[in-house]
Design a protein around this motif. Structure first.
Motif, mmCIF file in Angstrom:
data_model
loop_
_atom_site.group_PDB
_atom_site.id
_atom_site.type_symbol
_atom_site.label_atom_id
_atom_site.label_comp_id
_atom_site.label_asym_id
_atom_site.label_seq_id
_atom_site.Cartn_x
_atom_site.Cartn_y
_atom_site.Cartn_z
ATOM 1 N N MET A 137 -2.494 -9.797 4.092
ATOM 2 C CA MET A 137 -3.677 -8.995 3.777
ATOM 3 C C MET A 137 -4.623 -9.757 2.857
ATOM 4 S SD MET A 137 -1.992 -5.220 3.150
ATOM 5 C CE MET A 137 -3.523 -4.540 2.490
ATOM 6 N N LEU A 138 -4.061 -10.439 1.847
ATOM 7 C CA LEU A 138 -4.898 -11.208 0.933
ATOM 8 C C LEU A 138 -5.576 -12.366 1.653
ATOM 9 C CD1 LEU A 138 -2.930 -11.487 -2.444
ATOM 10 C CD2 LEU A 138 -4.933 -10.094 -1.927
ATOM 11 N N GLU A 139 -4.833 -13.044 2.513
ATOM 12 C CA GLU A 139 -5.393 -14.192 3.215
ATOM 13 C C GLU A 139 -6.503 -13.774 4.180
ATOM 14 O OE1 GLU A 139 -2.459 -17.711 3.893
ATOM 15 O OE2 GLU A 139 -1.304 -15.861 4.169
ATOM 16 N N ARG A 140 -6.410 -12.585 4.723
ATOM 17 C CA ARG A 140 -7.454 -12.088 5.625
ATOM 18 C C ARG A 140 -8.603 -11.429 4.867
ATOM 19 N NH1 ARG A 140 -2.806 -10.141 8.695
ATOM 20 N NH2 ARG A 140 -3.203 -8.048 7.818
ATOM 21 N N ILE B 286 -0.018 -17.373 -3.023
ATOM 22 C CA ILE B 286 -0.216 -17.862 -1.657
ATOM 23 C C ILE B 286 -0.367 -19.368 -1.640
ATOM 24 C CG2 ILE B 286 -1.848 -17.840 0.284
ATOM 25 C CD1 ILE B 286 -2.357 -14.869 -0.412
ATOM 26 N N ARG B 287 -1.121 -19.901 -2.594
ATOM 27 C CA ARG B 287 -1.329 -21.350 -2.651
ATOM 28 C C ARG B 287 -0.019 -22.082 -2.923
ATOM 29 N NH1 ARG B 287 -6.592 -22.699 -2.668
ATOM 30 N NH2 ARG B 287 -6.337 -24.634 -3.834
ATOM 31 N N GLU B 288 0.837 -21.489 -3.734
ATOM 32 C CA GLU B 288 2.168 -22.072 -3.949
ATOM 33 C C GLU B 288 2.979 -22.049 -2.662
ATOM 34 O OE1 GLU B 288 4.129 -20.121 -7.159
ATOM 35 O OE2 GLU B 288 3.103 -21.315 -8.690
ATOM 36 N N ARG B 289 2.938 -20.925 -1.964
ATOM 37 C CA ARG B 289 3.684 -20.790 -0.708
ATOM 38 C C ARG B 289 3.205 -21.784 0.342
ATOM 39 N NH1 ARG B 289 1.282 -16.535 2.173
ATOM 40 N NH2 ARG B 289 0.516 -18.252 3.465
ATOM 41 N N LEU B 290 1.919 -22.081 0.351
ATOM 42 C CA LEU B 290 1.352 -23.033 1.303
ATOM 43 C C LEU B 290 1.655 -24.483 0.945
ATOM 44 C CD1 LEU B 290 -2.158 -21.383 1.820
ATOM 45 C CD2 LEU B 290 -0.348 -21.571 3.537
ATOM 46 N N GLY B 291 2.093 -24.711 -0.279
ATOM 47 C CA GLY B 291 2.370 -26.077 -0.714
ATOM 48 C C GLY B 291 1.151 -26.800 -1.250
ATOM 49 N N VAL C 203 11.362 -18.441 -5.719
ATOM 50 C CA VAL C 203 11.023 -17.021 -5.796
ATOM 51 C C VAL C 203 9.671 -16.968 -6.480
ATOM 52 C CG1 VAL C 203 11.611 -14.773 -6.766
ATOM 53 C CG2 VAL C 203 13.428 -16.258 -5.891
ATOM 54 N N GLY C 204 8.642 -16.537 -5.742
ATOM 55 C CA GLY C 204 7.286 -16.577 -6.271
ATOM 56 C C GLY C 204 6.963 -15.390 -7.145
ATOM 57 N N GLY C 205 5.694 -15.288 -7.493
ATOM 58 C CA GLY C 205 5.225 -14.150 -8.276
ATOM 59 C C GLY C 205 5.044 -14.474 -9.741
ATOM 60 N N LEU C 206 3.991 -13.883 -10.329
ATOM 61 C CA LEU C 206 3.576 -14.234 -11.689
ATOM 62 C C LEU C 206 3.579 -13.081 -12.681
ATOM 63 C CD1 LEU C 206 0.417 -16.323 -10.666
ATOM 64 C CD2 LEU C 206 2.651 -17.239 -11.342
ATOM 65 N N GLN C 207 3.669 -11.824 -12.197
ATOM 66 C CA GLN C 207 3.507 -10.727 -13.160
ATOM 67 C C GLN C 207 4.332 -9.515 -12.749
ATOM 68 O OE1 GLN C 207 -0.734 -10.880 -12.352
ATOM 69 N NE2 GLN C 207 -0.732 -8.746 -11.683
#
Length: 332
Positions: free
Chosen positions: A316-319, A44-49, A66-70
């Motif tokens: 959902m994570l942000e909320r 999310i932090r990457e997506r927000l810049g 393309v995000g995601g780490l695992q």
């Protein structure tokens, strides 16, 4: 292949479900056909810049991303003959980005093989947060058998795994903090001996009470703000404070001489820094795999959503609606 990509920074709405060509693995990489993909707050932090601001000093994101780490999945192609032995094998992999896709490239030295009957969803939920917790307790410090540990945010992704890892390592006392009765009960169910609220002004006194005035040996700090400074009230002689995050901001600067009075140590964990030490990443992944297989680590999966609903997962994570990791299904 289908993937989630964004061309600009912003809210969950910038995430697009698109068709992309399969990525090509480099000489030290493999291509994985994914079966489960974990969603993490750093995504999310990457997506927000956030990571593209100079003041974060943690690197940037190149758009489109393309995000995601695992991921968990099966190796379908290798970048060199040296890794052909992985073809067809089920693996759990940690990566810098590119996980939100039906096929993802991972470094061969940052994955671990899984048994065919391993639970894909459970394994896909632990890599980023579990490796972080392991590195904090086994690399940035060494939690010794019988020592006490205070885990802030013990109901969160890193914290909940840290509680379980600390128990596996033989911690003598585990104290977890959390922001609500429900979350504190959850921390206790994972193996914490005590659970308290970090928003209670005199919480360090409670920690001192539980430790008979000695203070704890290790603190995993994830809160920041005024809690960061309060930690040193209940950190014992030769105590170690490991900074993992700061959900309430960095707090006041610490005067280094303050550490001298009790010979204390302050250090930090930033997972991408360890990508240059894949041996440590591998060690952590093996530990997590074996801990889950033995039933000693119980991953908490909040929800399983189709890859096309990644934006919903982020929302959902942000909320703060998800207790545990959200796992994406790229085949749904």
């Amino acid at each position: 292949m289908k993937a989630i990509q964004y061309h600009r920074f912003g809210g969950p709405e910038v995430l697009e479900y698109v068709e992309l060509p399969d990525p090509e693995p480099g000489p030290d990489e493999v291509l994985i056909e994914t079966t489960a993909i974990g969603v993490n707050f750093p995504d999310i932090r990457e997506r927000l810049g956030v990571y593209n601001r100079a003041d974060t000093r943690v690197g940037g994101v190149t758009l489109p991303q393309v995000g995601g780490l695992q991921v968990v999945g099966h190796v379908v192609r290798s970048g060199s003959a040296a890794h052909d032995y992985l073809l067809g094998r089920k693996v759990m992999a940690l990566m810098a980005n590119g996980a939100y896709a039906q096929r993802a490239v991972a470094r061969a030295d940052m994955l671990v093989e899984l048994a065919d009957d391993a639970d894909d969803v459970a394994m896909a939920s632990v890599a980023c947060q579990g490796v972080t917790a392991y590195l904090a307790l086994r690399v940035c410090t060494t939690l010794r058998r019988g020592e006490s540990v205070l885990v802030h945010g013990a109901a969160g992704g890193v914290g909940s795994l840290a509680v379980q890892i600390a128990r596996m390592l033989g911690a003598g006392m585990i104290i977890g903090t959390a922001s609500s009765d429900d979350k504190r009960a959850f921390a206790l169910s994972l193996g914490a001996d005590h659970a308290i609220g970090y928003d209670y002004p005199r919480w360090p006194e409670t920690v001192l009470h539980y430790t008979e005035g000695k203070g704890v040996d290790v603190i995993l700090e994830t809160i920041g703000g005024e809690v960061f400074d309060q930690n040193f009230t209940c950190l014992g002689m030769l105590g170690r404070c490991i900074v993992i995050g700061s959900t309430q901001g960095p707090g006041e600067a610490l005067a280094p001489r303050r550490l001298m009075a009790k010979a204390q140590t302050l250090t930090g964990v930033y997972l991408p820094a360890f990508f240059q030490r894949p041996d440590m990443i591998q060690r952590a992944l093996h530990f997590l795999r074996d801990g889950i297989a033995q039933g000693m680590i119980r991953p908490t999966v909040a929800a399983r959503l189709p890859l096309s609903r990644t934006a919903d997962a982020h929302a959902m994570l942000e909320r703060r609606e998800a207790r545990g990791v959200i796992v994406l299904d790229p085949r749904a």
